[in-house]
Write an enzyme that holds these catalytic residues in place. Structure first.
Site, PDB file in Angstrom:
ATOM      1  N   LYS A 232       0.854  -1.188   0.000  1.00  0.00           N
ATOM      2  CA  LYS A 232       0.000   0.000   0.000  1.00  0.00           C
ATOM      3  C   LYS A 232       0.888   1.236   0.000  1.00  0.00           C
ATOM      4  O   LYS A 232       1.920   1.270   0.684  1.00  0.00           O
ATOM      5  CB  LYS A 232      -0.917  -0.018   1.223  1.00  0.00           C
ATOM      6  CG  LYS A 232      -1.964   1.089   1.213  1.00  0.00           C
ATOM      7  CD  LYS A 232      -2.909   0.986   2.404  1.00  0.00           C
ATOM      8  CE  LYS A 232      -3.977   2.061   2.359  1.00  0.00           C
ATOM      9  NZ  LYS A 232      -4.895   1.990   3.521  1.00  0.00           N
TER      10      LYS A 232
ATOM     11  N   SER B 178      -9.604   1.981   2.473  1.00  0.00           N
ATOM     12  CA  SER B 178      -8.735   2.726   1.578  1.00  0.00           C
ATOM     13  C   SER B 178      -7.682   1.848   0.880  1.00  0.00           C
ATOM     14  O   SER B 178      -7.042   2.305  -0.056  1.00  0.00           O
ATOM     15  CB  SER B 178      -8.031   3.841   2.353  1.00  0.00           C
ATOM     16  OG  SER B 178      -7.202   3.302   3.359  1.00  0.00           O
TER      17      SER B 178
ATOM     18  N   SER C 237      -9.992  -0.139   6.653  1.00  0.00           N
ATOM     19  CA  SER C 237      -9.421  -0.051   5.308  1.00  0.00           C
ATOM     20  C   SER C 237      -8.847  -1.359   4.771  1.00  0.00           C
ATOM     21  O   SER C 237      -8.391  -1.404   3.638  1.00  0.00           O
ATOM     22  CB  SER C 237      -8.333   1.015   5.281  1.00  0.00           C
ATOM     23  OG  SER C 237      -8.917   2.291   5.338  1.00  0.00           O
TER      24      SER C 237
END
Ligand SMILES: [Zn+2]
Lengths: 474, 470
Positions: free
Chosen positions: B65, B140, B165
């Site tokens: 990420k 996210s 997330s």
């Protein structure tokens, strides 16, 4: 004349590493921005790790200032935007400081109350190309200072004048030095926010004043400024001001209603630190001898006057250490204390130096004072030597010794010469005009360039004249 | 080509010849490019693919990420303000992955700084759901889940969760996401959103993959003071043990049709019967505190976020502009921040700054912290009697991107209703796909007590075996 003065003092702690990263904390003359890492540069993703040594130092300071110690401490983020802030928030302590409600007593018996003692990180150092914020087109930031540990010591507004402030500050610095947590010579080692209010006036805060001398200058200026403002306008407004080291004056930064809102939150990267009773007791038991105790001991063991002992200890820890070190070479506390607190200190003050910034060695100084006490050296010459020693750092051992070598016989030799060439004065003297030989004595002193003790010279001259008379009489 | 599971790949990866490894890497690179083209799942692809040592992950591609720092590899946290930022250091989890033989394939798409539930608050491309390209991936960690879903080479994703997330994109894409206990995995090198809740976790195609990577990246780190010293557990060793006698709590509030799509709630309820077949039992319970979780969570998150984002002022890294001596520092910083931050970031900075201002601090920030304590008590009470709590992962199936874009912020925040509780209180969760609605996967969220990852992984693994979801 009812001034109230309070201080928020920031002192740099001399831990090995910075407060939240492992960069060195006491590197001298490092190139700008060479002593940094992602943590103190505020890089994304970096995390602070608390330096336990700094917490211990904080506890030591709080204990020495008679504070009660919090059983749990944590850190908070104080958010404001400024170019010296690597994260635009400072990690500090807000709700619960390490120490609270302490005091420090000054010589008039007054207790200056300590509101709180906490630790926090120092922002970076800003350099203005013109040395002045108002005229510089740009500024430079040196992050070497960013993240260095500070202790903030906040007093109540208990000072009535700047003399009390000076004495308190001397004593505080001596305490910090006795604790071994502070190096007065470090860059920006001591800064303070100074609160001053006059009778019927509001509180004015002067921000970020650097060093003892400037603190006094700021106080002096503020009191005068506020008094005239009061005479002129009938009031003094609450505001925050900036002190200029160049002019010694203060200028308005912002009014009360524009005070920043720092939006404190707990720093979630730093867990709560428990300060157990056992830990606090342990730190307490390991505290070194502090100034008040040391003064008592000096009076008790060395039988020196309280005023000398106070100056030795409270003026500067190094001076007290120097005194005790000198005693090893010449065990005459009274004489050493007198010479150190008078002529040596005078020479140091003249140059704004502290004893450990000079090359003055206790063994040499002890030899000098011993020589004086043994009448091998005149007071006047000793004063000169101290001055030379402090000024130049040149080893004066030979000068002390060589003075001894020419001593009595040389004076006698010179004295004979002047007696022989001034027989008229001698006979005047013999007739009872005692002052007639002053010229002879003066000439000898002049020739020996103050290196002869006037008393001794006089003795020798009189002795020689008496002897001559005796021999003539035979 | 038949896709091998990583579980079977690991049986041979230690004996790979140099050329075989090179082939695997080349193929991973080529496929990642295609996946990116198809689903906009990456912000940066790594050009210098290299295996640095031989370990368990030898030959396994790891996507990261984009809010996790990778030395020498651009890391933007999904924001324009860090568009050109190349970190000078690796996050601890990256060091661990490299040491274990994994190679970093690229940096995955995300909501800017993690501010979103759908991965639509993106300064770069909006990632698309491989199950239906018109739909969101969830956020996210949307890119992480999309790559995981689409990868046909050995791959596991490092993801991150603040308020859900990992669970959200895992549920929307039909992958498995593990959000560990707060403190289980070092956050050193994670670009902060809300430090008291941020957790690095994993997303894999199945429970094995996600658990394996967690096992590698977990552990105490002296550089993160909130990481915890624990005996590191082997989830792989314990995950296949049976779950007979496990007691599961089903909080009724999380199945309330007022908040949850009925079809989603019912499917989760249905799959509970599988748990009974495995010897576990469940009770319907009540967790009334849940309704305070979202507001309290958001207040803490934005308060912390607004301080974390203060550092982006165009000075030492990130977006910079030509200095102009007519500008003050504040003006310069304002220009940088105005241009560098997206709308949601600005919204959270403003709200967060407000929530911690004196005068409001007591009513918002400090009160929210008190609510967190009460919520933890609530969970602890449940975990004193139950091994796990099971809820839907998300209240809906993945919405269409165009619908999500026009959703009111408050409604979007409401999407976190399932995930905020455990995330706010630091409890570990695992989300596994259990069924489909309208062809879209739905996830089941299994929540455990602090540091009980092994238990929820075990439940998930047992369930996965009997569900035959695909
Ligand atoms: Zn540093």
């Amino acid at each position: 004349m009812n001034e109230k003065i309070g201080l928020e003092i920031h002192v740099r702690l001399n831990t090995k590493t910075k407060l939240f990263c492992s960069d060195h904390n006491n590197i001298k003359n490092a190139k700008p921005n060479s002593n940094t890492c992602p943590v103190c540069m505020g890089f994304p993703g970096s995390k602070p790790v608390l330096n336990k040594e700094a917490v211990r130092y904080g506890v030591m300071i709080a204990l020495a200032l008679n504070c009660s110690i919090s059983s749990k401490i944590f850190f908070s983020r104080k958010t404001y935007f400024y170019p010296d802030m690597s994260k635009n928030y400072q990690i500090t302590q807000y709700e619960i400081p390490i120490g609270r409600e302490g005091y420090l007593e000054i010589s008039n018996g007054k207790r200056i109350r300590i509101r709180r003692v906490h630790i926090e990180e120092d922002p970076a150092k800003i350099l203005y190309p013109t040395n002045d914020l108002n005229t510089s087109e740009y500024l430079l930031v040196d992050y070497n200072r960013s993240g260095m540990p500070l202790s903030e010591i906040v007093t109540e507004p208990d000072f009535s004048d700047k003399e009390e402030v000076r004495e308190f500050m001397d004593k505080l610095i001596s305490i910090l030095e006795h604790l071994g947590v502070f190096d007065a010579q470090a860059d920006a080692a001591l800064r303070a926010d100074v609160n001053v209010s006059i009778e019927n006036g509001e509180r004015v805060e002067v921000k970020n004043v650097s060093g003892l001398e400037n603190i006094e200058r700021a106080i002096t200026y503020e009191i005068i400024r506020q008094r005239s403002a009061y005479r002129l306008n009938g009031r003094v407004e609450r505001e925050t001001r900036h002190f200029s080291e160049v002019s010694g004056t203060t200028t308005k930064l912002r009014a009360k209603e524009f005070e920043e809102d720092y939006g404190y939150i707990f720093d979630p990267d730093l867990p709560i630190v428990k300060l157990s009773d056992e830990l606090i007791e342990k730190i307490k038991s390991e505290l070194p001898e502090l100034p008040d105790k040391r003064i008592e001991r000096f009076i008790r063991s060395y039988k020196i006057e309280k005023s000398f002992a106070s100056i030795l200890v409270n003026k500067d820890k190094q001076l007290a250490d120097f005194f005790e070190e000198s005693l090893k070479y010449y065990n005459n506390p009274e004489s050493l204390a007198k010479w150190i607190t008078t002529f040596l200190l005078k020479s140091l003050n003249w140059h704004k130096l502290r004893i450990n910034q000079t090359h003055v060695k206790p063994e040499v100084f002890a030899l000098l004072i011993r020589s004086v006490d043994e009448n091998k050296i005149s007071d006047a010459y000793a004063k000169d030597l101290i001055k030379i020693y402090v000024d130049t750092g040149k080893d004066i051992t030979d000068m002390i010794k060589s003075y001894n070598a020419i001593n009595k016989e040389d004076i006698e030799k010179i004295a004979r010469r002047y007696i022989e060439s001034n027989m008229k004065a001698v006979s005047e003297y013999k007739k009872g005009n005692i002052r007639a030989i002053d010229f002879i004595i003066g000439s000898i002193l002049k020739e020996t360039k103050k290196r002869a003790d006037p008393k001794l010279v006089k003795e020798i001259v009189i002795d020689l004249i008496d002897k001559e008379e005796a021999s003539v009489a035979q | 080509m038949i896709l091998l599971t990583i579980e079977s790949f690991l049986e041979r990866n230690q004996n790979l010849k140099r050329e075989e490894l090179d082939d695997i890497i080349a193929r991973a690179k080529e496929r990642s490019l295609l996946i990116d083209k198809e689903y906009d799942a990456f912000i940066t692809l790594n050009d210098n693919l290299a295996v640095e040592s031989k370990g368990i992950l030898y030959g396994v591609a790891i996507s990261v990420k984009d809010n996790i720092c990778t030395k020498g590899l651009r890391t933007t946290a999904g924001s324009r303000i860090l568009e050109s930022y190349i970190p000078p250091f690796d996050a601890t989890v990256i060091e661990k992955v490299k040491r274990a033989g994994g190679f970093i394939i690229g940096k995955t798409a995300m909501d800017e700084f993690g501010f979103g539930s759908f991965s639509i608050n993106c300064a770069y491309k909006i990632p698309k759901n491989p199950n239906d390209k018109e739909r969101v991936t969830g956020g996210s960690s949307g890119g992480a889940a999309a790559v995981t879903k689409a990868a046909d080479f050995p791959h596991i994703a490092i993801a991150q969760s603040t308020g859900g997330s990992i669970t959200a994109p895992a549920a929307f894409t039909g992958t498995v996401g593990i959000t560990p206990t707060y403190g289980r995995v070092s956050r050193y090198g994670l670009i902060d959103y809300s430090n008291s809740m941020d957790k690095i976790g994993t997303i894999g195609k199945d429970v094995f993959d996600a658990a394996l990577l967690l096992q590698i990246i977990q552990g105490y780190d002296p550089r993160d003071s909130t990481s915890i010293k624990l005996n590191e557990e082997s989830y792989i060793d314990s995950m296949n043990k049976e779950i007979k006698g496990f007691k599961i709590a089903i909080p009724k509030e999380y199945y309330d049709y007022n908040y949850v799509d009925k079809r989603v709630a019912d499917k989760i309820m249905d799959s509970l019967s599988k748990l009974e077949e495995l010897g576990a039992s469940f009770d319907i319970i009540s967790m009334p505190m849940y309704k305070y979780a979202i507001s309290a969570y958001y207040i803490v998150a934005i308060s912390e976020a607004s301080t974390n984002l203060a550092r982006y002022s165009g000075l030492r890294y990130g977006l910079q502009k030509q200095l102009d001596s007519s500008l003050t520092f504040d003006e310069y910083a304002s220009i940088i921040r105005e241009q560098g931050f997206g709308e949601e970031a600005k919204r959270r900075i403003i709200l967060g700054t407000f929530a911690r201002m004196s005068g409001y601090r007591d009513a918002f920030y400090l009160k929210a912290l008190k609510i967190r304590k009460l919520l933890i008590d609530d969970y602890k009470r449940v975990f004193s009697r139950y091994d796990a709590i099971i809820t839907p992962s998300m209240p809906v199936i993945a919405p269409k991107i165009k619908d999500a874009l026009s959703m009111e912020p408050l409604k979007v925040y409401g999407m976190d209703i399932m995930t905020v509780g455990p995330n706010f209180t630091g409890m570990p969760t695992i989300s596994i796909p259990v069924a489909r609605v309208e062809g879209m996967p739905i996830g089941m969220q299994i929540v455990g007590d602090h540091f009980n990852e092994a238990k929820i992984i075990r439940i998930a693994r047992n369930l996965e075996k009997v569900l035959n979801y695909e």
